[in-house]
Design a protein around this motif. Structure first.
Motif, PDB file in Angstrom:
ATOM      1  N   TYR A   1      53.232  61.694  37.027  1.00  0.00           N
ATOM      2  CA  TYR A   1      53.823  61.860  35.702  1.00  0.00           C
ATOM      3  C   TYR A   1      52.973  62.826  34.873  1.00  0.00           C
ATOM      4  CZ  TYR A   1      56.670  57.805  36.856  1.00  0.00           C
ATOM      5  OH  TYR A   1      57.541  56.950  37.469  1.00  0.00           O
TER       6      TYR A   1
ATOM      7  N   ASP B   1      54.722  65.912  21.811  1.00  0.00           N
ATOM      8  CA  ASP B   1      55.727  66.823  21.268  1.00  0.00           C
ATOM      9  C   ASP B   1      55.644  66.811  19.740  1.00  0.00           C
ATOM     10  OD1 ASP B   1      58.296  67.808  20.231  1.00  0.00           O
ATOM     11  OD2 ASP B   1      58.874  67.884  22.345  1.00  0.00           O
TER      12      ASP B   1
ATOM     13  N   LEU C   1      56.964  62.863  31.367  1.00  0.00           N
ATOM     14  CA  LEU C   1      57.874  63.644  32.199  1.00  0.00           C
ATOM     15  C   LEU C   1      57.669  63.286  33.662  1.00  0.00           C
ATOM     16  CD1 LEU C   1      59.894  66.149  32.400  1.00  0.00           C
ATOM     17  CD2 LEU C   1      57.834  67.474  32.907  1.00  0.00           C
TER      18      LEU C   1
ATOM     19  N   VAL D   1      58.961  73.258  29.955  1.00  0.00           N
ATOM     20  CA  VAL D   1      58.997  71.844  29.586  1.00  0.00           C
ATOM     21  C   VAL D   1      59.152  71.679  28.078  1.00  0.00           C
ATOM     22  CG1 VAL D   1      57.690  69.676  29.565  1.00  0.00           C
ATOM     23  CG2 VAL D   1      57.605  71.169  31.573  1.00  0.00           C
TER      24      VAL D   1
ATOM     25  N   VAL E   1      55.445  62.111  25.161  1.00  0.00           N
ATOM     26  CA  VAL E   1      56.580  62.210  26.073  1.00  0.00           C
ATOM     27  C   VAL E   1      56.049  62.138  27.510  1.00  0.00           C
ATOM     28  CG1 VAL E   1      58.528  63.611  26.859  1.00  0.00           C
ATOM     29  CG2 VAL E   1      57.869  63.628  24.439  1.00  0.00           C
TER      30      VAL E   1
ATOM     31  N   THR F   1      63.070  64.190  34.313  1.00  0.00           N
ATOM     32  CA  THR F   1      63.532  63.269  33.282  1.00  0.00           C
ATOM     33  C   THR F   1      62.382  62.926  32.347  1.00  0.00           C
ATOM     34  OG1 THR F   1      63.090  61.387  34.741  1.00  0.00           O
ATOM     35  CG2 THR F   1      65.346  62.274  34.708  1.00  0.00           C
ATOM     36  N   ARG F   2      62.720  62.663  31.087  1.00  0.00           N
ATOM     37  CA  ARG F   2      61.714  62.399  30.065  1.00  0.00           C
ATOM     38  C   ARG F   2      61.874  61.005  29.476  1.00  0.00           C
ATOM     39  NH1 ARG F   2      63.119  67.878  29.226  1.00  0.00           N
ATOM     40  NH2 ARG F   2      61.370  69.291  28.839  1.00  0.00           N
TER      41      ARG F   2
END
Length: 883
Positions: A405, A410, A419, A389, A417, A425-426
């Motif tokens: 989720y 980050d 995911l 990831v 973030v 998808t982010r």
């Protein structure tokens, strides 16, 4: 003049003279005063909000603490009355707050008792009894007999043959394993239905083992050993009354399963497990060669020998392989290989994914990285796919409440973030929120932290996140737009708003209801409490020049226990209602403070040499007169204004000066904030500290001829650096300072055995590079290499057992100044560390430090220890405090 006016004037003059007389008779803080100072300790609010429990403890008086540690006070919120209770340990509220349990001394014995706060009724308790938090019940087990006893109603229960048991719900329902003569049985039911418990499982051929129960799901599991050696694993549910086999004997034998490792995934029919380990005989080490000892340092060792010696060394053990078995389709597959990191799954009924934090790529870099880095992997629990990831993360990772989720911070994007595991998808929140989500004022080389998240909406579909000032709501699915709940009022007001959280952890937030919000005005540092409506309307409840902390609230949220403090106001307990319209102080921790000179404190502001607005704290003595000259000490570390409303505790010095004491004795004290530029810590300190001192001189507040400087540890480095760049200070105390970055970079922190280089590359010392990437910068920030520029009389403090900064640094600076024939003294309290721990040493240092500053800043005579020194034969015989 009318008689009434005359009387009023006379009364005013009388009050003024009395006040002035009391004011002028105040004493200076001293060692006798330190031993009077107390704190409020072990305070608790009862769950029903009717009682506050606390005691007083002294900061520096062990003899008094032997008495006060056993005296507790109970404040009744309704009446305002306070009663006392002698107790040998901390009393514990239970039964909603109407009862307490505590240890009571009876002659030579100590017994455990329960006491009703309504009527003072006491009942003896067995040691180790389980207390019901909601109703007056206690429970204990003796051998195989379980007793649940009511303290008021006659509703006691006694069960025999009980093995493992669980009490759950506020009225203590029960689920337990019973060992009968020819069988093992799992029963459950209400506590008050003795003899009528339901049987959820019975077997007269198997011995049940590892029985567990999850209260939140009302389900559990157990393994068994049969008479013929067969094994199995079952799960049960109190909701459905079903018992299901998840692993049978054949599967356990075929896979060689360790039944102790079995873990069910939520309420699904999937389990994770490990294989049974094969017994391995220990390899003989042979005879140890003790003719010599070799310490081998290898460049690729995961842990260097100095750290091994202090922390102990155990070769890393590989985590076993993990397998997954699904009873719905009979599939069984390997989920993780040996050596895998820990798996983290969402606490949901049917978890589909897990994540791993793999630190392996960074283990050999721990010598120069302060934060532990890890790579984040997503693990599909149905296919065993491991997917990368993100890399080099340092912050906590979260599952959303519904497990759909994954949330991580980050460092490269400096953003949270989201995911979505199924599609991978982010959503990068920095793309949706127009303000930074990372700490904009963070000035260390390691990754800047986020401002944090407040929690999740009650339905688990929204995330509540902070920027510097405001609160934002993010729809996880993206179905609705992200919005600022506080309507950017925080940014407009320069005020930080944070949702109130009694547990300081991630919580569920009702975004459709009214919430309580804590505020901090960034300009004044005043704090307060507001309400925040679903539409974003902010309404103040209380706000002022103090630091307000809500430490506890009653179960119904209508009664709050708070602490409030500022420089003048001690940290006492206050009780408040939910609106804060009724708020009253319930303790008076240090009434004697009124007898001592205390001074005042204010925040000051100026433009520093980098052209930026700088703030600091200025302490003035009680009798401050702008037309008089006062001795001043500039003392600092990093930033101080965010804590301006924290009430200080006077006491002996462990390293730095005690600010209230020096203010009490007629000193001005200045604490400038320092924010650092990476690679230029010394210059950053110069720009802030020297500019601030010069600003106060220009304003006529301090006398330029009577300004001392002090720093310890990191600020000891700064103080040493400053006196190589300016002669504006009359004298300087340099404590436990880094004075040669080029040599200390490859030094070892003796307390931990860890290399110092991480402090420079990734942490507090803020160089941000290796020595070789910025050699000129390391030289520039090494005060020892510029010692010939020091003309300020220096008192160096550095002890030979300092585990944080090498003692040799302090000694090297002293020897340099001795060689240059500059006035310098060095104090080494033999056997002491980075801070002084022994009270006699603290007392001696407090005396000598004050004498040093008094000589240079108050023109008092030089004490004999400064004039004559203390040779090795005089140590302990003649302290030479006199003149």
């Amino acid at each position: 003049m009318c008689r009434l006016s005359y009387i009023v004037i006379l009364s005013f003059i009388h009050v003024f003279l009395v006040s002035f007389s009391c004011y002028s008779q105040r004493k200076e803080l001293d060692e006798e005063a330190y031993q009077k100072w107390r704190r409020v300790d072990s305070y608790k609010l009862s769950p029903d909000g009717k009682w506050v429990l606390y005691r007083y403890m002294y900061f520096d008086n062990d003899a008094a603490n032997e008495v006060t540690r056993n005296i507790y006070y109970f404040y009744e919120v309704k009446t305002g009355r306070t009663s006392t209770l002698e107790c040998s340990d901390t009393p514990e509220f239970f039964a909603g707050g109407e009862w307490i349990a505590y240890d009571k001394s009876t002659g030579d014995d100590v017994i455990r008792v329960a006491r009703c706060l309504r009527n003072s009724k006491e009942i003896p308790l067995r040691e180790g009894m389980e207390l019901n938090p909601e109703i007056p019940l206690v429970a204990y087990q003796t051998n195989d007999t379980l007793v649940v006893k009511g303290l008021e109603a006659k509703d006691s229960l006694m069960l025999t043959g009980v093995g493992t048991y669980y009490l759950y719900d506020k009225d203590w329902k029960i689920v337990y394993l019973k060992r009968e003569a020819d069988s093992h049985v799992i029963y459950f039911g209400s506590r008050n239905k003795a003899g009528k418990y339901e049987c959820i499982y019975r077997d007269n051929t198997k011995r049940l083992d590892h029985f567990y129960f999850n209260e939140w799901g009302l389900d559990g599991g157990f393994s068994f050993d049969g008479k013929e050696g067969e094994k199995g694993y079952y799960t049960f549910s109190l909701k459905t009354k079903l018992v299901e086999e998840l692993l049978n004997n054949d599967k356990i034998g075929e896979m060689n399963i360790d039944t102790r490792s079995v873990r069910q995934l939520g309420t699904s029919k999937r389990v994770m497990f490990e294989k049974r380990k094969k017994a391995q005989a220990a390899k003989p080490k042979g005879k140890k060669d003790e003719s010599f000892t070799l310490e081998l340092w290898s460049w690729n060792d995961p842990v260097i020998p100095s750290q091994q010696a202090i922390s102990g060394y155990r070769p890393q053990k590989l985590t076993p392989e993990k397998f997954m078995s699904d009873a719905t389709n009979g599939k069984c597959f390997q989920l993780c290989e040996a050596g895998h990191p820990e798996l983290y799954m969402a606490e949901t009924d049917q978890p589909t994914y897990a994540y791993e934090k793999d630190e392996t790529p960074y283990l050999d870099k721990r010598d120069w990285l302060h934060d532990a880095r890890f790579d984040l992997y997503l693990v599909n629990l149905a296919t065993a796919e491991h997917r990368l990831v993100a890399e080099a993360l340092t912050r906590r990772v979260y599952w959303s409440p519904n497990g759909d989720y994954l949330l991580y911070y980050d460092n490269n994007k400096r953003s949270w973030v989201i995911l979505e595991p199924g599609t991978f998808t982010r959503k990068v929140l920095a793309d949706e929120i127009p303000y930074p989500l990372y700490d904009e004022l963070y000035d260390r080389p390691n990754p800047a932290p986020s401002y944090g998240i407040a929690g999740w909406s009650t339905d688990g579909k929204q995330l509540i996140v902070y920027d510097r000032f405001d609160i934002w709501v993010v729809d996880l699915s993206g179905a609705t737009d992200t919005y600022c709940w506080t309507k950017e009022e925080g940014r407009k007001r320069n005020t930080i708003f944070r949702l109130f959280n009694i547990d300081w952890d991630i919580v569920r937030v009702d975004v459709k209801g009214e919430c309580r919000v804590m505020s901090t005005d960034w300009t004044t540092k005043n704090t307060g409490v507001w309400t925040l409506s679903p539409s974003g309307k902010l309404t103040p409840q209380i706000e002022g020049a103090f630091m307000l902390t809500i430490s506890q609230q009653s179960t119904d949220g209508k009664t709050l226990l708070c602490t409030r403090q500022n420089y003048q106001e001690d940290r006492d307990l206050w009780i408040a209602d939910a609106s804060f319209r009724k708020m009253r102080k319930i303790t008076n921790v240090n009434p004697q403070r009124a007898d001592y000179k205390w001074g005042t404190m204010q925040q000051v502001e100026w433009t520093n040499y980098a052209g930026k607005t700088n703030q600091g704290l200025l302490y003035l003595p009680d009798d401050y007169d702008k037309n008089k000259s006062y001795p001043t000490i500039v003392t600092f570390y990093e930033t101080h204004t965010p804590e301006m409303h924290i009430h200080p505790v006077p006491g002996l010095s462990h390293a730095m000066i005690d600010i209230p004491t020096y203010v009490s004795k007629g000193y001005i004290v200045f604490q400038p904030d320092v924010y650092f530029e990476i690679g230029n810590p010394g210059k950053s300190s110069y720009d802030a500290v020297v500019s601030g001192t010069k600003a106060l001189i220009d304003r006529g507040i301090i006398d330029p001829k009577r300004v001392g400087l002090q720093g310890h540890s990191w600020s000891g480095f700064q103080a040493a650096y400053l006196v190589t760049r300016t002669n504006m200070f009359t004298c300087v105390n340099i404590g436990a300072a880094l004075i040669n970055l080029t040599s200390v970079y490859t030094g070892i922190r003796e307390e931990s055995g860890i290399p110092c280089m991480l402090m420079y590359e990734d942490w507090q010392c803020r160089m941000g590079t290796t020595l070789w990437e910025n050699l000129d910068g390391y030289i520039e920030n090494s005060p020892l290499l510029f010692a010939d520029r020091i003309h300020t009389p220096a008192l160096i403090f550095h002890c030979d057992k300092d585990g944080a900064v090498s003692y040799y640094d302090g000694r090297n600076l002293f020897l340099a100044l001795r060689r240059l024939q500059r006035p310098a003294w060095m104090l080494n309290y033999v056997g002491e560390g980075h801070f002084l721990g022994a009270r006699p040493a603290q007392k001696d240092w407090t005396i000598r430090l004050e004498q040093f500053f008094n000589h240079y800043l108050k023109e008092e005579p030089m004490p004999r220890w400064m004039k004559e020194g203390i040779n090795i034969h005089e140590r302990g015989y003649d302290q030479k405090y006199d003149f």
